[in-house]
Design a protein around this motif. Structure first.
Motif, PDB file in Angstrom:
ATOM      1  N   TYR A 538       0.848  -1.199   0.000  1.00 40.43           N
ATOM      2  CA  TYR A 538       0.000   0.000   0.000  1.00 40.43           C
ATOM      3  C   TYR A 538       0.874   1.236   0.000  1.00 40.43           C
ATOM      4  N   HIS A 539       0.213   2.390  -0.170  1.00 44.53           N
ATOM      5  CA  HIS A 539       0.917   3.662  -0.204  1.00 44.53           C
ATOM      6  C   HIS A 539       0.289   4.569   0.848  1.00 44.53           C
ATOM      7  N   GLU A 540       1.120   5.202   1.692  1.00 46.16           N
ATOM      8  CA  GLU A 540       0.633   6.036   2.804  1.00 46.16           C
ATOM      9  C   GLU A 540      -0.427   7.031   2.374  1.00 46.16           C
ATOM     10  N   VAL A 541      -0.186   7.701   1.224  1.00 37.95           N
ATOM     11  CA  VAL A 541      -1.068   8.781   0.797  1.00 37.95           C
ATOM     12  C   VAL A 541      -2.061   8.339  -0.269  1.00 37.95           C
ATOM     13  N   ASP A 542      -1.581   7.628  -1.284  1.00 32.74           N
ATOM     14  CA  ASP A 542      -2.411   7.359  -2.452  1.00 32.74           C
ATOM     15  C   ASP A 542      -3.377   6.188  -2.298  1.00 32.74           C
ATOM     16  N   SER A 543      -3.185   5.301  -1.321  1.00 29.92           N
ATOM     17  CA  SER A 543      -4.092   4.159  -1.171  1.00 29.92           C
ATOM     18  C   SER A 543      -5.453   4.618  -0.669  1.00 29.92           C
ATOM     19  N   SER A 544      -6.521   3.913  -1.160  1.00 33.13           N
ATOM     20  CA  SER A 544      -7.891   4.233  -0.740  1.00 33.13           C
ATOM     21  C   SER A 544      -8.722   2.970  -0.917  1.00 33.13           C
ATOM     22  N   ASP A 545      -9.959   2.984  -0.379  1.00 34.54           N
ATOM     23  CA  ASP A 545     -10.871   1.855  -0.584  1.00 34.54           C
ATOM     24  C   ASP A 545     -11.073   1.607  -2.069  1.00 34.54           C
ATOM     25  N   LEU A 546     -11.303   2.704  -2.805  1.00 32.37           N
ATOM     26  CA  LEU A 546     -11.568   2.581  -4.232  1.00 32.37           C
ATOM     27  C   LEU A 546     -10.406   1.911  -4.963  1.00 32.37           C
ATOM     28  N   ALA A 547      -9.172   2.360  -4.626  1.00 29.51           N
ATOM     29  CA  ALA A 547      -8.010   1.801  -5.302  1.00 29.51           C
ATOM     30  C   ALA A 547      -7.873   0.313  -5.010  1.00 29.51           C
ATOM     31  N   PHE A 548      -8.133  -0.111  -3.758  1.00 29.67           N
ATOM     32  CA  PHE A 548      -8.039  -1.531  -3.430  1.00 29.67           C
ATOM     33  C   PHE A 548      -9.162  -2.349  -4.075  1.00 29.67           C
ATOM     34  N   LYS A 549     -10.342  -1.713  -4.194  1.00 26.24           N
ATOM     35  CA  LYS A 549     -11.458  -2.402  -4.828  1.00 26.24           C
ATOM     36  C   LYS A 549     -11.121  -2.702  -6.297  1.00 26.24           C
ATOM     37  N   ILE A 550     -10.595  -1.675  -6.970  1.00 21.68           N
ATOM     38  CA  ILE A 550     -10.265  -1.864  -8.384  1.00 21.68           C
ATOM     39  C   ILE A 550      -9.141  -2.879  -8.554  1.00 21.68           C
ATOM     40  N   ALA A 551      -8.136  -2.770  -7.701  1.00 21.08           N
ATOM     41  CA  ALA A 551      -6.999  -3.696  -7.787  1.00 21.08           C
ATOM     42  C   ALA A 551      -7.459  -5.143  -7.607  1.00 21.08           C
ATOM     43  N   ALA A 552      -8.330  -5.371  -6.596  1.00 22.88           N
ATOM     44  CA  ALA A 552      -8.792  -6.730  -6.314  1.00 22.88           C
ATOM     45  C   ALA A 552      -9.627  -7.258  -7.477  1.00 22.88           C
ATOM     46  N   SER A 553     -10.470  -6.388  -8.031  1.00 21.37           N
ATOM     47  CA  SER A 553     -11.319  -6.796  -9.143  1.00 21.37           C
ATOM     48  C   SER A 553     -10.470  -7.205 -10.347  1.00 21.37           C
ATOM     49  N   MET A 554      -9.437  -6.395 -10.635  1.00 22.56           N
ATOM     50  CA  MET A 554      -8.533  -6.717 -11.749  1.00 22.56           C
ATOM     51  C   MET A 554      -7.811  -8.030 -11.488  1.00 22.56           C
ATOM     52  N   GLY A 555      -7.341  -8.184 -10.264  1.00 29.34           N
ATOM     53  CA  GLY A 555      -6.606  -9.397  -9.887  1.00 29.34           C
ATOM     54  C   GLY A 555      -7.498 -10.627 -10.011  1.00 29.34           C
ATOM     55  N   PHE A 556      -8.726 -10.488  -9.546  1.00 26.51           N
ATOM     56  CA  PHE A 556      -9.654 -11.619  -9.589  1.00 26.51           C
ATOM     57  C   PHE A 556      -9.862 -12.082 -11.030  1.00 26.51           C
ATOM     58  N   LYS A 557     -10.125 -11.096 -11.926  1.00 27.40           N
ATOM     59  CA  LYS A 557     -10.399 -11.457 -13.326  1.00 27.40           C
ATOM     60  C   LYS A 557      -9.204 -12.173 -13.948  1.00 27.40           C
ATOM     61  N   LYS A 558      -8.011 -11.713 -13.566  1.00 24.90           N
ATOM     62  CA  LYS A 558      -6.810 -12.307 -14.143  1.00 24.90           C
ATOM     63  C   LYS A 558      -6.626 -13.756 -13.662  1.00 24.90           C
ATOM     64  N   VAL A 559      -6.686 -13.948 -12.340  1.00 27.60           N
ATOM     65  CA  VAL A 559      -6.420 -15.314 -11.851  1.00 27.60           C
ATOM     66  C   VAL A 559      -7.561 -16.269 -12.230  1.00 27.60           C
ATOM     67  N   PHE A 560      -8.779 -15.728 -12.317  1.00 24.89           N
ATOM     68  CA  PHE A 560      -9.928 -16.561 -12.698  1.00 24.89           C
ATOM     69  C   PHE A 560      -9.680 -17.192 -14.068  1.00 24.89           C
ATOM     70  N   GLN A 561      -9.188 -16.348 -14.992  1.00 21.96           N
ATOM     71  CA  GLN A 561      -8.971 -16.845 -16.349  1.00 21.96           C
ATOM     72  C   GLN A 561      -7.871 -17.883 -16.423  1.00 21.96           C
ATOM     73  N   GLU A 562      -6.986 -17.844 -15.453  1.00 26.68           N
ATOM     74  CA  GLU A 562      -5.871 -18.806 -15.469  1.00 26.68           C
ATOM     75  C   GLU A 562      -6.212 -20.102 -14.722  1.00 26.68           C
ATOM     76  N   ALA A 563      -7.379 -20.143 -14.125  1.00 27.88           N
ATOM     77  CA  ALA A 563      -7.708 -21.301 -13.268  1.00 27.88           C
ATOM     78  C   ALA A 563      -8.683 -22.263 -13.939  1.00 27.88           C
ATOM     79  N   HIS A 564      -8.583 -22.360 -15.262  1.00 26.06           N
ATOM     80  CA  HIS A 564      -9.428 -23.273 -16.029  1.00 26.06           C
ATOM     81  C   HIS A 564     -10.926 -22.960 -15.845  1.00 26.06           C
ATOM     82  N   PRO A 565     -11.353 -21.779 -16.343  1.00 32.61           N
ATOM     83  CA  PRO A 565     -12.745 -21.388 -16.162  1.00 32.61           C
ATOM     84  C   PRO A 565     -13.699 -22.242 -17.005  1.00 32.61           C
ATOM     85  N   VAL A 566     -14.889 -22.492 -16.469  1.00 33.51           N
ATOM     86  CA  VAL A 566     -15.932 -23.229 -17.210  1.00 33.51           C
ATOM     87  C   VAL A 566     -17.304 -22.585 -16.952  1.00 33.51           C
TER      88      VAL A 566
END
Ligand SMILES: Nc1nc2c(ncn2[C@@H]2O[C@H](COP(=O)(O)OP(=O)(O)OP(=O)(O)O)[C@@H](O)[C@H]2O)c(=O)[nH]1
Ligand SMILES: [Mg+2]
Length: 662
Positions: A538-566
């Motif tokens: 995280y970053h002392e100043v720039d981190s926020s709920d919104l930034a973590f929400k977006i980061a997690a959403s992006m991360g989820f989509k990426k790993v989901f696609q690599e986990a043999h989606p059906v």
């Protein structure tokens, strides 16, 4: 119209297959009873019973009509029911409030499709039955053949008490089999055959007739009449009559037989109570007319300007006017007496199926088991502004018609309507246009597929925007793995040492949940996954709920696609009923629909079938079983869709996305 005691009221439903001649017969009875001076015709759209614009347009009955008439100091409340199987709910409601039925059989085409279900229901409810073979003036009409067919399919209790004189265009009258003299020469053979059948049937319920018969003595008419009456009561005799509406033959006789053979309202098993018991069996709502509740009073009385108690709702209901209807025409009544069927306008808290009775009474009136709707369509208004009006109209139809359902699916953002068949839904949409001015676009309902994974994957989701002013910074490391079917979603926080401060963790979970809602590969919600957040920064100043929400959403989509989606598809358990000769076709067809048969009986098949394969099943089944097949289904489980289905769904979604349609 004057008030009649229950001992002089008969409530009678006309039942029969589509187009067998019920509405025409009703028109003839109204004419003979002097209610109307001229007979209308279904094809001219001017019968008393089929008054609804949709009925006139389609030339078929869609609703049960109330048609009261007076005959020899008796009141007969005729209920003319629709024969088309899509509207069976209307006929089933009517059967709950009558003591007797008149089953109408087409003299040319026979029993047809649709009578079966209603006949069985009438047998179940122990209703007295009369059968009328009509259209005897038509080419190819054949009384004897129809009697034989009906005795085979509906039971040996069917016995003619009349026979036709003359055939087809020369059909000129009816001879009463109860009479033993004056038999015209041209029908001597038929007379002897059917008279013997009648005497044998009455001998079975009356020993005096049996003795007379065995000793070859003449049997007096009064004895036969008494025996028929007893036979009807015991379910051992069902009289068969003749008619032709085109030639106006058989109407008076039918009125006489209804009065002498069908039980009165006083003989209803539900009439022996003290105090009020009444059942609302039908409701109509029309713009400008308001709501009308059709009520059968089993015992007690309802008077205008009084309160009655609706025990189903636990509320008092204020009665204004009491009326009866003749088709659409209103006739005011002084009161609703025991045994009668009446209409109560503008009730506030009452719906179909509700019961009025004294507060401390036990409620045990007949209840209709409506079949579950099987046909469905997704609908959306052509004009967005009509959304609310559409919901209002469909809601009103749902209130009127227990076999129609509407459901807004938040998952697919669609309104889906459910009914008994394609014609049923077509009529609903046509009424929506006529009555509410709303036109809709229709489509097959979107199947509620789901997305999930079969493998494990881990990876980073990072969102960083740090150019000028306050930036955005969120960084997550996620691991994804499958949960068993039905496992839903599990989120595990394994952050140690404050790699991500605690207060941002809920935002991470929220970001994942939101991504799951809209899906990753084909736009369907994700289910049955476990996601572990195991690292991040995280970053002392720039981190926020919104930034973590977006980061997690992006991360989820990426790993989901690599986990043999059906893609998972819903599978339902279907139960199909049909006569034994169609069972082979049904199982073959279910196999083609990727069904797995669970059990086969002589007239029933149970199978697990993907929901996607059942669109149009109602229509298909009806056509290859000649209308005799019916089915119900319920949700069973989700399972992986075949590869080809998955690929198609993914391609469609990716294409829409690329075109900016999402
Ligand atoms: N020739 C002849 N035609 C008849 C007779 N009775 C009815 N029809 C015709 O048969 C067709 C169907 O008659 P309906 O009375 O509407 O039949 P229904 O049983 O009420 O039909 P649904 O309500 O749709 O189930 C119409 O075209 C009638 O004119 C009859 O006795 N003779
Ligand atoms: Mg009709």
């Amino acid at each position: 119209m004057k008030q009649y005691p229950a001992s002089n009221i008969h409530n009678v439903a006309l039942i029969g297959s589509n187009s067998s001649g019920k509405t025409s017969l009703a028109e003839m009875l109204l004419h003979k009873a002097g209610v109307i001076s001229r007979m209308g015709k279904t094809e001219d759209g001017n019968t008393i019973s089929d008054f609804d614009p949709e009925e006139i347009k389609r030339k078929i009955s869609l609703h049960t009509s109330l048609l009261p008439l007076e005959w020899k100091d008796h009141k007969i409340n005729l209920l003319d029911t629709p024969g088309y199987v899509d509207f069976v709910g209307e006929a089933l409601s009517a059967l709950c409030v009558v003591e007797g039925v008149v089953a109408v059989i087409d003299g040319v085409s026979g029993i047809g499709v649709g009578l079966d279900t209603l006949w069985q229901q009438a047998v179940k409810q122990n209703l007295a039955k009369i059968v009328v073979i009509t259209k005897l003036d038509k080419n190819q009409a054949n009384f004897t053949a129809r009697v034989e067919e009906a005795r085979k399919k509906l039971g040996k209790q069917l016995v003619p008490i009349q026979i036709p004189i003359g055939k087809e265009a020369n059909f000129k009258g009816i001879f009463n089999l109860l009479k033993s003299d004056g038999v015209p020469e041209e029908i001597k053979d038929d007379y002897e055959k059917f008279r013997e059948m009648l005497i044998e049937a009455t001998a079975e319920v009356d020993d005096t007739i049996l003795n007379d018969y065995l000793e070859n003595k003449p049997v007096p008419e009064e004895e036969i009449i008494a025996a028929i009456k007893k036979g009807i009561e015991l379910g051992k005799i069902i009289p068969v009559l003749c008619a032709s509406v085109a030639k106006e033959i058989g109407g008076e006789e039918l009125l006489n037989e209804m009065v002498s053979f069908l039980p009165t309202a006083l003989e209803s098993p539900f009439s022996q109570n003290q105090g009020l018991r009444a059942l609302v069996f039908k409701t109509t709502i029309e713009p400008h007319v308001g709501e009308l509740s059709f009520v059968r009073v089993f015992s007690g009385e309802i008077k205008p300007a009084t309160n009655i108690y609706n025990i189903s709702k636990g509320k008092e209901e204020r009665i204004g006017q009491i009326i009866t209807l003749l088709g659409k025409n209103r006739i005011e009544l002084p009161a609703a007496s025991a045994g009668d069927i009446v209409v109560l306008p503008k009730l506030k808290n009452t719906a179909t199926g509700d019961i009025f009775c004294d507060k401390n009474h036990e409620v045990n009136l007949p209840k209709v088991n409506y079949p579950e709707p099987v046909a469905s369509l997704s609908v959306k208004p052509k004009s967005k502004a009509d959304q609310e009006k559409m919901a209002l109209g469909l809601g009103a139809f749902m209130h009127e018609d227990p076999t129609f359902k509407m459901h807004y699916d938040p998952e697919t953002k669609e309104t889906v309507i459910y009914g008994m068949g394609d014609i049923h839904l077509e009529v609903i949409l046509s009424k929506l246009k006529e009555r509410y001015g709303v036109e809709v676009e229709t489509g097959a309902p979107r199947i509620p597929y789901k997305e999930t994974i079969k493998g494990k994957a881990k990876g980073q989701g990072k969102y960083k925007k740090q150019t000028g002013g306050r930036g955005q910074y969120g960084d997550t490391w996620l691991e994804i793995e499958p949960l068993p079917r039905g496992g839903g979603f599990e989120f595990v926080d394994k952050i140690v040492g404050g790699a991500i401060p605690k207060n941002y963790i809920p935002a991470v979970e929220k970001g994942i949940r939101e991504a799951m809602q809209v899906g990753v590969i084909a736009g369907y919600p994700v289910v049955d996954v476990k996601v572990t957040l195991y690292d991040g920064s995280y970053h002392e100043v720039d981190s926020s709920d919104l930034a973590f929400k977006i980061a997690a959403s992006m991360g989820f989509k990426k790993v989901f696609q690599e986990a043999h989606p059906v893609i998972l598809e819903p599978v339902v358990e279907v139960t199909v009923f049909a006569p034994p000769e169609y069972i082979g076709n049904i199982t073959g067809d279910l196999n083609k629909r990727r069904g797995r048969i669970s059990s086969i009986e002589t007239d029933k098949v149970v199978a697990l079938v993907p929901l996607a394969e059942l669109s149009k099943y109602a229509t298909d089944l009806r056509s290859f079983t000649h209308g005799t097949g019916s089915y119900t289904y319920k949700f069973s489980h989700y399972e992986e869709a075949p590869m080809a289905v998955q690929q198609k769904l993914i391609e469609t979604y990716q294409k829409l996305k690329a075109e900016g349609g999402l």
